[in-house]
Design a protein around this motif. Sequence first.
Motif, short mmCIF file in Angstrom:
data_model
loop_
_atom_site.label_atom_id
_atom_site.label_comp_id
_atom_site.label_asym_id
_atom_site.label_seq_id
_atom_site.Cartn_x
_atom_site.Cartn_y
_atom_site.Cartn_z
N TYR A 1 0.83 -1.20 0.00
CA TYR A 1 0.00 0.00 0.00
C TYR A 1 0.87 1.26 0.00
CZ TYR A 1 -3.07 3.63 1.83
OH TYR A 1 -3.75 4.79 2.02
N LEU A 2 1.89 1.30 0.84
CA LEU A 2 2.77 2.46 0.90
C LEU A 2 3.60 2.60 -0.38
CD1 LEU A 2 4.00 2.16 4.60
CD2 LEU A 2 2.28 3.73 3.68
N ALA A 3 3.96 1.46 -0.98
CA ALA A 3 4.79 1.50 -2.19
C ALA A 3 4.04 2.08 -3.38
CB ALA A 3 5.29 0.09 -2.53
N THR A 4 2.69 1.99 -3.36
CA THR A 4 1.90 2.51 -4.48
C THR A 4 1.36 3.92 -4.20
OG1 THR A 4 -0.11 1.48 -3.59
CG2 THR A 4 1.21 0.19 -5.16
N PHE B 1 -1.82 8.58 -7.44
CA PHE B 1 -2.93 9.26 -6.77
C PHE B 1 -2.82 9.13 -5.25
CE2 PHE B 1 -4.67 7.81 -10.90
CZ PHE B 1 -4.95 9.04 -11.46
N PRO B 2 -1.82 9.74 -4.66
CA PRO B 2 -1.55 9.55 -3.22
C PRO B 2 -2.70 9.96 -2.32
CG PRO B 2 -0.30 11.41 -4.10
CD PRO B 2 -0.89 10.70 -5.28
N ARG B 3 -3.59 10.87 -2.75
CA ARG B 3 -4.67 11.33 -1.89
C ARG B 3 -5.97 10.59 -2.13
NH1 ARG B 3 -2.80 13.48 2.28
NH2 ARG B 3 -4.84 14.42 2.63
N LEU C 1 -6.76 2.30 -6.65
CA LEU C 1 -7.24 0.95 -6.91
C LEU C 1 -7.75 0.81 -8.34
CD1 LEU C 1 -9.13 0.22 -3.56
CD2 LEU C 1 -7.02 -0.84 -4.34
N PHE C 2 -8.42 1.85 -8.83
CA PHE C 2 -8.91 1.81 -10.21
C PHE C 2 -7.74 1.65 -11.19
CE2 PHE C 2 -9.58 4.15 -14.16
CZ PHE C 2 -10.66 3.44 -14.70
N THR C 3 -6.68 2.42 -10.98
CA THR C 3 -5.52 2.37 -11.87
C THR C 3 -4.89 0.97 -11.86
OG1 THR C 3 -5.07 4.70 -11.47
CG2 THR C 3 -3.28 3.37 -12.39
N LEU C 4 -4.68 0.44 -10.68
CA LEU C 4 -4.08 -0.90 -10.59
C LEU C 4 -4.98 -1.96 -11.21
CD1 LEU C 4 -2.64 -0.78 -6.95
CD2 LEU C 4 -1.36 -0.66 -9.08
N CYS C 5 -6.30 -1.83 -10.98
CA CYS C 5 -7.24 -2.79 -11.54
C CYS C 5 -7.29 -2.69 -13.07
CB CYS C 5 -8.62 -2.55 -10.94
SG CYS C 5 -9.89 -3.68 -11.55
N ILE D 1 -14.65 -3.72 -5.88
CA ILE D 1 -13.79 -2.85 -5.08
C ILE D 1 -14.61 -1.75 -4.43
CG2 ILE D 1 -11.95 -1.13 -5.22
CD1 ILE D 1 -10.63 -2.91 -7.33
N GLY D 2 -15.56 -1.19 -5.20
CA GLY D 2 -16.41 -0.14 -4.64
C GLY D 2 -17.23 -0.64 -3.46
N ALA D 3 -17.76 -1.87 -3.59
CA ALA D 3 -18.55 -2.44 -2.50
C ALA D 3 -17.70 -2.67 -1.26
CB ALA D 3 -19.20 -3.74 -2.96
N LEU D 4 -16.45 -3.11 -1.48
CA LEU D 4 -15.56 -3.36 -0.35
C LEU D 4 -15.13 -2.06 0.32
CD1 LEU D 4 -13.30 -6.19 -1.83
CD2 LEU D 4 -15.03 -6.43 -0.06
N LEU D 5 -15.03 -0.99 -0.47
CA LEU D 5 -14.57 0.29 0.08
C LEU D 5 -15.68 1.08 0.76
CD1 LEU D 5 -12.11 1.63 -2.63
CD2 LEU D 5 -11.56 0.72 -0.38
N ASN D 6 -16.93 0.75 0.49
CA ASN D 6 -18.03 1.53 1.06
C ASN D 6 -17.99 1.62 2.58
OD1 ASN D 6 -19.21 2.40 -1.33
ND2 ASN D 6 -20.54 0.59 -1.51
#
Length: 284
Positions: A4-7, A11-13, A19-23, A67-72
């Motif tokens: 997580y820190l390495a990425t 989009f650090p903020r 997650l979208f970019t990586l996906c 991912i969106g459901a998990l992040l909600n």
Amino acid sequence: MQFYLATSFIFPRSLRLRLFTLCFVATHMPLLGYLVWGLSTGRIALAEFILLTLATVVGTAIALFGIGALLNPIHALADALHEAKEEGVALPEVGDVIQTLYAGVQRVASATRDRMEDLHQAAHEDPLTGIANRRGFLAELDALPPERRRGCIAIIDIDYFKRVNDLKGHEEGDRVLAAFATRLSALMRRVDLVARWGGEEFAIFFQDCIEDEASWSLARIASRMRSHPIGDVHGRPISFSAGICRWHGGDLEETFARADEALYDAKQSGRDRICRAAPLFQEV
């Protein structure tokens, strides 16, 4: 957490955009691989390219929905924290939801470890005297390596302790117990183990000692009790009786039983004395 820190440079903020970019990159790897292979060989089939593109888009949509459901729940917690902060509730400054949650997990884990240590200490330490209780004493003996499981076991009983409670109250009785534990601990070697065995009884393990050495050590404490008493009963300094038994690393239960028999002999012989357990095999 390290990944997580390495990425964080992506989009650090925004965790969602990261997650979208990586996906997006991960789900498009098969399509990109097909394009590279087709361009290098000149054999790109239009139907296959369209089918692979559609499959990639569908896979990306499914991944983003999941991912969106998990992040909600995480974002709901972040919103709640933000609202609480706006209402004036004192909260720590947080730069990132995941870092905040990770820090919270770390705090909970640390508190759990501290709690477990407290429970372990409570289970193995006598709260009144601060020395080991019976369970802690036996645990320390059991943890000794084989070469150190030899010496003498002593069971000690404060003489006429019931009279202390009856004549001066239980508060004085508690003070006498604590003072006696302090006296024993102060006059023992560091390698010796001292514990409150129960009630007014205490136990000592004299490591690598023969009966003569253990008896001499207890006699020195008895003399100290007379010259510098921790209390008195009917004007007489509080004393103790003790039973000693040699331990060669064998059956502890039998050793304690023999030490207790020696303590009984000391009590029957007039108290304020030290008796040794009779040898298991007497020479004829």
